[in-house]
Write a protein that holds these residues in place. Structure first.
Motif, PDB file in Angstrom:
ATOM      1  N   ASN A 248       7.723 -17.340 -10.612  1.00  0.00           N
ATOM      2  CA  ASN A 248       8.179 -16.392 -11.631  1.00  0.00           C
ATOM      3  C   ASN A 248       7.410 -16.591 -12.932  1.00  0.00           C
ATOM      4  OD1 ASN A 248      10.068 -15.808  -9.659  1.00  0.00           O
ATOM      5  ND2 ASN A 248      11.794 -15.717 -11.074  1.00  0.00           N
ATOM      6  N   GLU A 249       7.163 -17.836 -13.265  1.00  0.00           N
ATOM      7  CA  GLU A 249       6.412 -18.156 -14.482  1.00  0.00           C
ATOM      8  C   GLU A 249       5.014 -17.538 -14.416  1.00  0.00           C
ATOM      9  OE1 GLU A 249       4.680 -22.278 -16.243  1.00  0.00           O
ATOM     10  OE2 GLU A 249       6.833 -22.271 -15.789  1.00  0.00           O
TER      11      GLU A 249
ATOM     12  N   GLU B 246      12.338 -11.422 -16.068  1.00  0.00           N
ATOM     13  CA  GLU B 246      12.834 -12.307 -17.127  1.00  0.00           C
ATOM     14  C   GLU B 246      14.326 -12.498 -17.001  1.00  0.00           C
ATOM     15  OE1 GLU B 246       9.711 -11.599 -20.841  1.00  0.00           O
ATOM     16  OE2 GLU B 246      11.523 -10.367 -20.684  1.00  0.00           O
ATOM     17  N   ARG B 247      15.047 -11.423 -16.696  1.00  0.00           N
ATOM     18  CA  ARG B 247      16.503 -11.507 -16.542  1.00  0.00           C
ATOM     19  C   ARG B 247      16.865 -12.369 -15.342  1.00  0.00           C
ATOM     20  NH1 ARG B 247      17.368  -6.494 -15.690  1.00  0.00           N
ATOM     21  NH2 ARG B 247      17.305  -5.939 -17.897  1.00  0.00           N
TER      22      ARG B 247
ATOM     23  N   THR C 121      15.074 -14.743 -14.039  1.00  0.00           N
ATOM     24  CA  THR C 121      14.755 -16.134 -14.357  1.00  0.00           C
ATOM     25  C   THR C 121      15.805 -16.733 -15.288  1.00  0.00           C
ATOM     26  OG1 THR C 121      12.396 -15.610 -14.132  1.00  0.00           O
ATOM     27  CG2 THR C 121      12.964 -17.654 -15.264  1.00  0.00           C
ATOM     28  N   ALA C 122      16.247 -15.941 -16.264  1.00  0.00           N
ATOM     29  CA  ALA C 122      17.268 -16.430 -17.205  1.00  0.00           C
ATOM     30  C   ALA C 122      18.610 -16.660 -16.521  1.00  0.00           C
ATOM     31  CB  ALA C 122      17.423 -15.436 -18.348  1.00  0.00           C
TER      32      ALA C 122
ATOM     33  N   ARG D 263       8.722  -6.621 -15.660  1.00  0.00           N
ATOM     34  CA  ARG D 263       8.724  -7.874 -16.425  1.00  0.00           C
ATOM     35  C   ARG D 263      10.122  -8.178 -16.967  1.00  0.00           C
ATOM     36  NH1 ARG D 263       9.152  -8.571 -21.401  1.00  0.00           N
ATOM     37  NH2 ARG D 263       8.490  -6.462 -21.987  1.00  0.00           N
ATOM     38  N   THR D 264      10.799  -7.169 -17.481  1.00  0.00           N
ATOM     39  CA  THR D 264      12.143  -7.357 -18.027  1.00  0.00           C
ATOM     40  C   THR D 264      13.115  -7.821 -16.943  1.00  0.00           C
ATOM     41  OG1 THR D 264      11.732  -5.640 -19.689  1.00  0.00           O
ATOM     42  CG2 THR D 264      14.027  -6.218 -19.247  1.00  0.00           C
TER      43      THR D 264
ATOM     44  N   GLY E 191       2.775  -9.866 -18.281  1.00  0.00           N
ATOM     45  CA  GLY E 191       2.633  -9.777 -19.726  1.00  0.00           C
ATOM     46  C   GLY E 191       1.207  -9.447 -20.137  1.00  0.00           C
TER      47      GLY E 191
ATOM     48  N   LEU F 269       5.250 -13.643 -14.598  1.00  0.00           N
ATOM     49  CA  LEU F 269       5.541 -13.186 -15.958  1.00  0.00           C
ATOM     50  C   LEU F 269       4.285 -13.241 -16.829  1.00  0.00           C
ATOM     51  CD1 LEU F 269       9.069 -14.759 -16.544  1.00  0.00           C
ATOM     52  CD2 LEU F 269       8.515 -12.315 -16.482  1.00  0.00           C
TER      53      LEU F 269
END
Length: 209
Positions: free
Chosen positions: A159-160, A141-142, A144-145, A137-138, A167, A163
């Motif tokens: 990705n949404e 998130e990275r 995606t960011a 997950r981390t 989660g 996640l």
């Protein structure tokens, strides 16, 4: 008459990429990674990609556009999507989006047999899974960011979803691990055997006799 090609996530993704432009297998593989599709499609082995391409070609969904020859690389066959392939892509996409498929992932199957282990054995095993889920997950998130600013949301919609799923599993695993540690989730052979005696086949007959 050619048999219909069975839909698959990789088959759909290959067809979608060929809507973008004609590609050879190596180009398809590179674009899959460039677009981050390895998060949702199994492209770990090149042989699987080649088998999918063969099935799509045999079914008339893609066709050879031309063959590239270059001194630096082996001969490469470039494929393009056919009109039948375009129609099939839409059909598969609508079906996969609209209809939940009965899938059988390995984790729920393993959970259904977890009573073969003792609670104190299960807790550290699930903690290992929890650590891996958290790390995945981390990383997602990275990733995606780090996407370019202003990128339309639809380009990262998978990705949404992932996640959200990761989660949810992470929270569930934490709860189960906590319950294992505090004893609110427990079992034993004796407990399970007693349950079998009171609710297993023939128990109702025994109570009436």
């Amino acid at each position: 008459m050619t048999a219909p090609v069975k839909s698959s996530p990789l088959g759909l993704t290959v067809l979608v990429l060929l809507h973008h432009r004609p590609l050879h297998p190596y180009g398809i593989q590179q674009l899959l990674k460039q677009w981050g599709k390895e998060q949702v499609v199994n492209v770990g082995q090149r042989a699987g990609l080649y088998r999918t391409i063969e099935r799509l070609q045999s079914g008339g969904l893609i066709a050879v556009r031309h063959t590239e020859r270059d001194q630096q690389y082996p001969e490469r066959t470039v494929y393009e999507v056919t009109e039948a392939g375009r129609a099939t892509t839409r059909e598969w996409l609508e079906q996969m989006l609209a209809v939940p498929k009965a899938e059988f992932p390995v984790f729920p199957a393993a959970l259904s047999s977890v009573l073969l282990l003792a609670p104190d054995e299960v807790a550290p095993i699930l903690e290992q899974r929890l650590a891996r889920i958290t790390a995945r997950r981390t990383a997602l998130e990275r990733q995606t960011a780090d996407a370019p600013a202003g990128l339309p949301r639809i380009t990262l919609i998978e990705n949404e979803y992932l996640l959200t799923v990761l989660g949810a599993e992470e929270r569930w695993l934490r709860g189960v691990v906590d319950d294992l540690h505090n004893g609110s989730l427990t079992w034993s052979r004796e407990l399970l055997a007693a349950f079998d005696e009171t609710s297993g086949p023939g128990a109702d007959t025994a109570e009436r006799s």
